[in-house]
Structures are given as C-alpha cells and as structure tokens.
Write a protein that holds these residues in place. Structure first.
Motif, mmCIF file in Angstrom:
data_model
loop_
_atom_site.group_PDB
_atom_site.id
_atom_site.type_symbol
_atom_site.label_atom_id
_atom_site.label_comp_id
_atom_site.label_asym_id
_atom_site.label_seq_id
_atom_site.Cartn_x
_atom_site.Cartn_y
_atom_site.Cartn_z
ATOM 1 N N PHE A 52 -0.714 -11.151 11.543
ATOM 2 C CA PHE A 52 -0.851 -12.074 12.682
ATOM 3 C C PHE A 52 -0.922 -13.470 12.090
ATOM 4 C CE2 PHE A 52 -2.928 -14.288 16.172
ATOM 5 C CZ PHE A 52 -2.317 -13.727 17.290
ATOM 6 N N MET A 53 0.164 -14.216 12.224
ATOM 7 C CA MET A 53 0.302 -15.482 11.499
ATOM 8 C C MET A 53 0.155 -16.683 12.427
ATOM 9 S SD MET A 53 3.082 -16.250 8.536
ATOM 10 C CE MET A 53 4.512 -16.467 9.557
ATOM 11 N N VAL A 54 -0.627 -17.654 11.974
ATOM 12 C CA VAL A 54 -0.887 -18.881 12.728
ATOM 13 C C VAL A 54 -0.553 -20.076 11.844
ATOM 14 C CG1 VAL A 54 -2.692 -17.821 14.140
ATOM 15 C CG2 VAL A 54 -3.302 -18.915 11.974
ATOM 16 N N ASP A 55 -0.479 -21.269 12.445
ATOM 17 C CA ASP A 55 -0.139 -22.446 11.650
ATOM 18 C C ASP A 55 -1.352 -23.300 11.312
ATOM 19 O OD1 ASP A 55 -0.492 -23.471 14.282
ATOM 20 O OD2 ASP A 55 0.692 -25.240 13.743
ATOM 21 N N ARG A 56 -2.532 -22.947 11.844
ATOM 22 C CA ARG A 56 -3.745 -23.716 11.559
ATOM 23 C C ARG A 56 -4.928 -22.762 11.427
ATOM 24 N NH1 ARG A 56 -5.020 -27.414 16.166
ATOM 25 N NH2 ARG A 56 -4.227 -25.659 17.355
ATOM 26 N N SER A 57 -5.881 -23.140 10.598
ATOM 27 C CA SER A 57 -7.068 -22.315 10.404
ATOM 28 C C SER A 57 -7.839 -22.129 11.701
ATOM 29 C CB SER A 57 -7.982 -22.956 9.340
ATOM 30 O OG SER A 57 -7.322 -23.025 8.103
ATOM 31 N N ALA A 58 -7.915 -23.181 12.520
ATOM 32 C CA ALA A 58 -8.671 -23.088 13.773
ATOM 33 C C ALA A 58 -8.110 -22.000 14.677
ATOM 34 C CB ALA A 58 -8.657 -24.438 14.493
ATOM 35 N N LEU A 59 -6.776 -21.886 14.740
ATOM 36 C CA LEU A 59 -6.161 -20.842 15.561
ATOM 37 C C LEU A 59 -6.449 -19.459 15.002
ATOM 38 C CD1 LEU A 59 -2.649 -22.349 16.431
ATOM 39 C CD2 LEU A 59 -4.641 -22.149 17.915
ATOM 40 N N GLY A 60 -6.483 -19.347 13.678
ATOM 41 C CA GLY A 60 -6.796 -18.067 13.053
ATOM 42 C C GLY A 60 -8.215 -17.625 13.352
ATOM 43 N N GLU A 61 -9.147 -18.576 13.312
ATOM 44 C CA GLU A 61 -10.548 -18.254 13.624
ATOM 45 C C GLU A 61 -10.702 -17.838 15.083
ATOM 46 O OE1 GLU A 61 -12.306 -21.906 12.480
ATOM 47 O OE2 GLU A 61 -12.118 -21.522 10.321
ATOM 48 N N GLN A 62 -9.989 -18.521 15.971
ATOM 49 C CA GLN A 62 -10.030 -18.143 17.388
ATOM 50 C C GLN A 62 -9.467 -16.742 17.596
ATOM 51 O OE1 GLN A 62 -7.936 -21.212 19.560
ATOM 52 N NE2 GLN A 62 -9.191 -22.848 18.670
ATOM 53 N N ALA A 63 -8.363 -16.442 16.916
ATOM 54 C CA ALA A 63 -7.742 -15.123 17.051
ATOM 55 C C ALA A 63 -8.673 -14.021 16.552
ATOM 56 C CB ALA A 63 -6.420 -15.079 16.293
ATOM 57 N N GLU A 64 -9.334 -14.276 15.412
ATOM 58 C CA GLU A 64 -10.246 -13.272 14.865
ATOM 59 C C GLU A 64 -11.398 -13.002 15.832
ATOM 60 O OE1 GLU A 64 -12.736 -12.310 10.750
ATOM 61 O OE2 GLU A 64 -11.448 -14.077 10.881
ATOM 62 N N ALA A 65 -11.917 -14.065 16.449
ATOM 63 C CA ALA A 65 -12.983 -13.896 17.439
ATOM 64 C C ALA A 65 -12.501 -13.086 18.639
ATOM 65 C CB ALA A 65 -13.492 -15.264 17.890
ATOM 66 N N ALA A 66 -11.246 -13.315 19.033
ATOM 67 C CA ALA A 66 -10.693 -12.579 20.177
ATOM 68 C C ALA A 66 -10.529 -11.095 19.846
ATOM 69 C CB ALA A 66 -9.354 -13.181 20.582
ATOM 70 N N THR B 27 -2.104 -14.725 -10.080
ATOM 71 C CA THR B 27 -1.834 -13.721 -11.104
ATOM 72 C C THR B 27 -0.547 -12.992 -10.759
ATOM 73 O OG1 THR B 27 -3.060 -12.006 -9.922
ATOM 74 C CG2 THR B 27 -4.308 -13.357 -11.478
ATOM 75 N N ASP B 28 0.019 -12.298 -11.760
ATOM 76 C CA ASP B 28 1.245 -11.533 -11.527
ATOM 77 C C ASP B 28 1.048 -10.492 -10.434
ATOM 78 O OD1 ASP B 28 2.671 -12.931 -13.330
ATOM 79 O OD2 ASP B 28 2.639 -11.426 -14.909
ATOM 80 N N GLY B 29 -0.145 -9.872 -10.398
ATOM 81 C CA GLY B 29 -0.402 -8.826 -9.421
ATOM 82 C C GLY B 29 -0.880 -9.340 -8.076
ATOM 83 N N GLY B 30 -1.035 -10.659 -7.939
ATOM 84 C CA GLY B 30 -1.560 -11.208 -6.694
ATOM 85 C C GLY B 30 -0.529 -11.429 -5.614
ATOM 86 N N LYS B 31 0.734 -11.361 -5.969
ATOM 87 C CA LYS B 31 1.800 -11.612 -5.009
ATOM 88 C C LYS B 31 1.972 -10.415 -4.083
ATOM 89 C CE LYS B 31 6.726 -12.807 -4.880
ATOM 90 N NZ LYS B 31 7.892 -13.154 -5.705
ATOM 91 N N PRO B 32 2.043 -10.636 -2.760
ATOM 92 C CA PRO B 32 2.258 -9.513 -1.852
ATOM 93 C C PRO B 32 3.651 -8.934 -2.024
ATOM 94 C CG PRO B 32 2.354 -11.581 -0.643
ATOM 95 C CD PRO B 32 1.907 -11.915 -2.033
ATOM 96 N N MET B 33 3.779 -7.641 -1.754
ATOM 97 C CA MET B 33 5.074 -6.982 -1.827
ATOM 98 C C MET B 33 5.805 -7.122 -0.481
ATOM 99 S SD MET B 33 5.372 -5.741 -4.920
ATOM 100 C CE MET B 33 4.665 -7.299 -5.425
ATOM 101 N N GLY C 125 -1.182 -20.530 3.836
ATOM 102 C CA GLY C 125 -1.884 -19.639 2.924
ATOM 103 C C GLY C 125 -0.975 -18.522 2.437
ATOM 104 N N MET C 126 -0.187 -17.960 3.344
ATOM 105 C CA MET C 126 0.721 -16.877 2.961
ATOM 106 C C MET C 126 1.814 -17.391 2.037
ATOM 107 S SD MET C 126 1.118 -13.699 3.079
ATOM 108 C CE MET C 126 -0.168 -13.365 4.291
#
Length: 635
Positions: A426-440, A489-495, A479-480
């Motif tokens: 679930f991708m957002v363009d601002r941290s505030a929107l992400g926090e609102q989504a998590e609360a929802a 790190t080499d192993g930190g990249k998502p697949m 962030g993504m």
C-alpha cells in the motif's frame, strides 16, 4: 613498453592505464591478481566519476555504496551498473581468497573492464578519441616478472596521490551548467547502449543475477555434463540441461522439482524469439533421474519460462532487453518483462496460487459484512471484474471525502482472504498519508467485528521488510525507491516478487512538492524526476497495480489506464454523501488594495525551488512593470 587494451587511457588518466595494464599482464599466470586489480580499476573509475559529479565521499565509503549513489542519481545507466557490480563481487572473492579465480573467468572480467574504460573515456574524457578494438590477450605472450613489478610500483605511487587529484577535479566542475551535465548524462546513456556483450559476459551477468535472487548458479561448474543433479533442500540453476532434442541453457529446480526453463542469449538477440524457443524446450523435457517433472500444462512440462540476455529492461529497446517471463500454465497468459529474477520462494508461491478458484470465491461471496455504501461496493466489484479480465493496471476514481481508504481496506481484505494475492504493498507519497492509512487499517472493523490487523499482519512505514506472513506493507514512494536502488546491504534490496499487488493511494498526488514531506522525501524535487522515479518503483515489482485517485491526471492514466470505476463529486452531492461548497467570500486587505511595487534596478530576493535557496538579484527590464496588486486582483 608492453602493449595492452587500456593504453588509450594513458593521455588523461595514467593511473587507470597502469592498473588496467597490470591486470592484463597477469591474466594467464595469476588470474586471482588480475581479478583483484580489475576491482581496483573499477573502484578508481568510480571515484573519478563521483569527483566529476561534485560528489564528495564520506570516510569509509565502499564500492557498493558508490555505485548505488550513482545509480540512484541516474548518473550511470543500469547496463554499466551491472558490469561494475559483477567486477565488484568477483573482485571481493579474489581479494579475500587468494586461490579464487581462473583464467577463463579473468578474461571475461577483463573485457567487461575494457567496456567500462571506453565508456569513461567517451563520457568524461574525449568522445572523439579513436579507441582501438579490444584484443583478446594471447596465452603465448611472454611477460617478464620485472615488467609486472615495475607497472605495479608505478601505479601504486599514483594511487597514493589520488585524493589530491580528485579534489582538484571537484573544484573544476563549478563552470559546468545544468545543461552541460544533462548532455553528459545523455552521452552516458548513448555510450552504454552501444554495448554488445559476448555470450560469456552475458552468462556471467545472468549467473550473478540468479545468485542474488537466491539460486545456486554458475554456468562453468553447475552443469549437467559435470554430474550436477537437483538435490533436496537446494534451489539450483543447472546449466545445459539435456532435453529430448538439444539443451536448455538453464533448468531451475526447487529441491527435486523442475519449475522453470531459461533461455539465455547474448545481448544482440531479440528476447521475444527466445521465449518462443523456451516454449519449444518446455515440450521436450525428459526425465533423467530422481527429479520431478510436472504433469503437462497443455503441451508444456514446465510451469514457468524465462528468457534473458543480461541487459536491463528498457522500454525503448523492449524486444532486446530485460528478463522476460511467461507463466505457461494458462494458454491466455502473455509474456512480460521483469526487472530481476524471481526467487525460489516467489516461484513456489506462484505454484500454490489458483487464480480461477480465487476469482470464483470472490464472485460467490457477498460484500454485506463490510458495511459499505453502494458505490464503494460497486468500486470493489469493478476491480474484481478487471482482475478476471486479466488486467494488470486498474484505476479507481472517487471524489475526495467519499471513503476511498475504507473501500480499499475492504477490497484488500477480500483479495487476501480469497488468496487472489499473497502480499500487497500500500504505497503513499507522504508519511502523513501512510500514518493515516495505518490507523484506518487498525480501526476499521471487518468480519465478526475484527479489524484487519487482528486478522492479518500489517507492516507500517518504519518497517523496511515484510515478514513471510505479512499481508499488507505500507510504504512511501521515496522510502521504497531507496530500498530498491540504494539499500544499505546486498541483502537489503527487495526482490521483484516481494509483492504481487501494489495499491497506490492518491495516485494523482506526489507530482508537486508538499511542505508536509520529510527531509528524505524532499530529495525528489522535480516533477519530471518524481514521475520517473515513481514509475521505477511501480515497474520494479512484478505486481498488479491498482491506483486510487480523486482527479485522474494525464500521468495517472498513462500508468493505470482509464478508470475502471468513477464516482464523481457531483454524484456524491446529489446522493447526499457530500455537501456542496458555497461561493467563496472575498476579504479586503490593505495589501490586496495597494499591492507591492518594485522599480527597475532594485535588489529583490529570488527563491530557487530546485535548490531551496534564496539569492539577491537586480530587477531588470524583463520583469517590469509588476505589482502584487494585479496578481491579487487576478485571483
């Protein structure tokens, strides 16, 4: 003087020519040293590039960090990054294990390093220089030990003085304009696009990519002809797997189960024809021992097919780049390009999915337990119907205030419950929107009065990686982006298979700077730059994309297509879900009436949005006459 392939660097970068020459001189009698020296050459070129781009290294910066900065800032193209990255990984092995390295491998890496050196000369040196064609070093070429020592001693002295030279280069870049730098980026892309890798280079890069995705892969050692066979508990890419007729370039096994056939060809070949070749191979699979072969999917005895040429996917070279993938289990499936390889776990998850069963469950299950408004139910059904039509880009347009997030939570719950998707970003363009989504997600009740987070695991903005059991992960675009292109790190990249669905909240947003952004998010300042990076995140994952928007913009529909469902502001007002706005009130102020006036020659403060800085400039004729009163009266 001993001739070598890196002599064309001598006129501008003597130290690079000497390091390259030393690597070439050792290729037959000490390939381990050659590979280590090529690592040193690539690192030194990277330092020169950073200096030319006015990027100063922090103390302790390693080569992986340098390369990811250059890739993230789009200074080096992905084709070049892959060559640097392969030399780095092989060079690290050679440096830490003095027994590592064979001449055959060192020769392939030498050719890669030559390509990097040519690119560097054309972009940061003189593109008009006539560079000799690469000459494969001859094994009979005699090399005196004292010549090698002399070359090594000379460049080590130069390397000791390198930092002073780099600082001087950084200082000299001040005269370059943004236009000059843009032209240099374009020249970089042109130079890299001319690479035509050999078969050996292609295989080495594909081996590296498969290893990074979690497969055991080595074209030279993991071969059927050398007695290598699939084993329980191992995920292997076995090269040159024999068929009823011919050989598959790679056969991918998870334990004893054959899950994929790979057709790998050099970069000059069209990949679309290679997928057709992989289809032919999938019809010719024959059992050789204890391996498990699937029941046929139509004519195919393998569920998944891949074709690759080692070149990163680029839209403008669509048929000649990328890793192409076909799920051969359904005849209606089409091949599509991937940014990287599926992991063993990703393919295992795909094998367990049954989209026909999931879609039947969604059709049969009522939505009344979600307690949504009729138009929200219709929006969910529109998405589910689009998925049945095998759409991979879907757009939902709903007016602000009509409950997009609540609808999205209901949609996500149904898709996860029916096992249509395994994990959703679930991708957002601002941290505030992400926090609102998590609360929802935590507050919206679904079945039996349980919230989503009481039924399934959700990861929020501060969580960089999902757990295996995570079903929804909330993240910002920025962030993504950093996790994909600048992981620590080499192993930190998502697949690429980490998420099989991406839902973008407020898909029309994020194209202008917002004052609520964090410092990290402000790094993406430019509209064009943001859209480019936004697309990179969406294109990286092999996932269905669902956009949620109130006002579809041109760039939104270019990504997601035309809306599958629309609920307008006017409809919401008519149906009583929104209250219509009233005419605006006009407020009279002294500033509005009188305005602010400037005169020619007056010094004024000018804000530069690209850099976020202020400067004082003299008001000239081009800006007169002007007053803020006219600006106020026109709005």
């Amino acid at each position: 003087m001993i001739e070598h392939n890196f002599q064309f660097l001598e006129s501008r970068w003597e130290v690079l020519a000497r390091v390259g020459g030393a690597a070439e001189l050792n290729v037959f009698h000490n390939p381990n040293l050659t590979i280590s020296e090529l690592r040193k050459l690539a690192e030194t070129i990277t330092k020169y590039v950073l200096a030319n781009e006015e990027i100063k290294e922090e103390h302790g910066t390693n080569q992986d960090e340098r390369l990811r900065v250059l890739l993230y800032d789009q200074i080096i193209p992905k084709e070049l990054f892959d060559l640097f990255h392969t030399i780095r990984r092989k060079g690290n092995k050679a440096t830490h294990d003095l027994t590592y390295g064979k001449t055959e491998e060192a020769l392939v890496l030498l050719h890669m390093a030559y390509r990097i050196a040519v690119w560097f000369m054309e972009v940061y040196g003189d593109w008009t220089v006539q560079i000799p064609e690469y000459k494969q070093p001859a094994p009979h070429q005699e090399t005196r030990e004292e010549d090698v020592h002399e070359v090594t001693r000379a460049y080590e002295e130069k390397l000791a003085q390198l930092e002073n030279e780099l600082e001087k280069i950084r200082e000299e870049q001040g005269h370059l304009t943004d236009k000059d730098k843009q032209q240099r980026r374009e020249q970089s892309n042109r130079a890299a696009s001319r690479f035509v890798l050999t078969e050996a280079e292609t295989r080495m890069i594909i081996d590296q990519q498969l290893q990074e995705a979690g497969w055991e892969a080595d074209t030279k050692t993991l071969r059927f002809a050398k007695g290598v066979r699939p084993e329980k508990g191992r995920s292997m890419a076995i090269a040159e797997w024999p068929l009823k007729k011919g050989f598959a370039d790679y056969a991918l096994f998870i334990g004893l189960e054959l899950v994929a056939i790979v057709e790998a060809k050099r970069a000059s070949k069209d990949i679309s024809s290679d997928i057709d070749q992989a289809k032919q191979y999938a019809r010719l699979v024959v059992k050789h021992g204890d391996e498990r072969i699937s029941e046929p999917y139509g004519d195919y005895f393998v569920p998944f097919l891949f074709a690759a040429n080692g070149r990163p996917y680029m839209k403008q070279f669509e048929q000649k780049s990328g890793i192409w993938f076909l799920d051969a289990r359904k005849p209606t499936n089409h091949a599509r390009a991937l940014q990287a390889w599926y992991t063993p776990n990703g393919l295992k998850q795909l094998l367990e999915e049954d989209t026909d069963r999931s879609e039947a469950q969604l059709r049969d299950e009522k939505l009344d337990y979600l307690k949504l408004r009729p138009y929200q139910v219709e929006a969910i059904q529109s998405v589910e119907q689009a998925l049945e039509r095998e759409q991979r880009e879907i757009l939902i347009a709903m007016a602000t205030g009509t409950g997009k997030t609540r609808m999205a939570i209901g949609l996500i719950y149904r898709l996860i419950k029916a096992k249509r998707f395994n994990r959703i970003l679930f991708m957002v363009d601002r941290s505030a929107l992400g926090e609102q989504a998590e609360a929802a997600f935590k507050g919206s009740q679904l079945e039996s009065f349980h919230t989503f987070t009481e039924i399934y695991e959700l990861k929020g903005l501060t969580d960089k990686k999902p757990n295996p059991e995570t079903k929804v992960h909330i993240a910002t675009v920025q962030g993504m982006l950093k996790r994909i292109f600048y992981s620590e790190t080499d192993g930190g990249k998502p697949m690429v298979d980490q998420y099989d669905c991406i839902i973008v909240d407020e898909a029309h947003r994020g194209y202008t700077l917002d004052r609520e952004m964090s410092d990290m998010e402000v790094e993406i300042r430019d509209h064009k730059d943001y859209v480019s990076k936004y697309r990179q995140v969406l294109d990286y994952f092999d996932a269905v994309r669902i956009g949620l928007t109130a006002t579809p913009a041109l760039h939104t529909t270019e990504i997601f297509g035309k809306p599958a469902f629309t609920y307008s502001y006017r409809e919401a007002v008519v149906e009583g879900h929104l209250v219509d706005h009233e005419p605006p009130y006009q407020f009279e102020t002294s500033l509005k009436k009188a305005g602010i006036h400037w005169t020619k020659g007056e010094m004024v403060d000018v804000y530069h949005k690209e850099t976020g800085t202020l400067s004082q400039e003299e008001l000239g004729k081009a800006t007169l006459p002007f007053s803020t009163r006219s600006a106020f009266m026109n709005h």
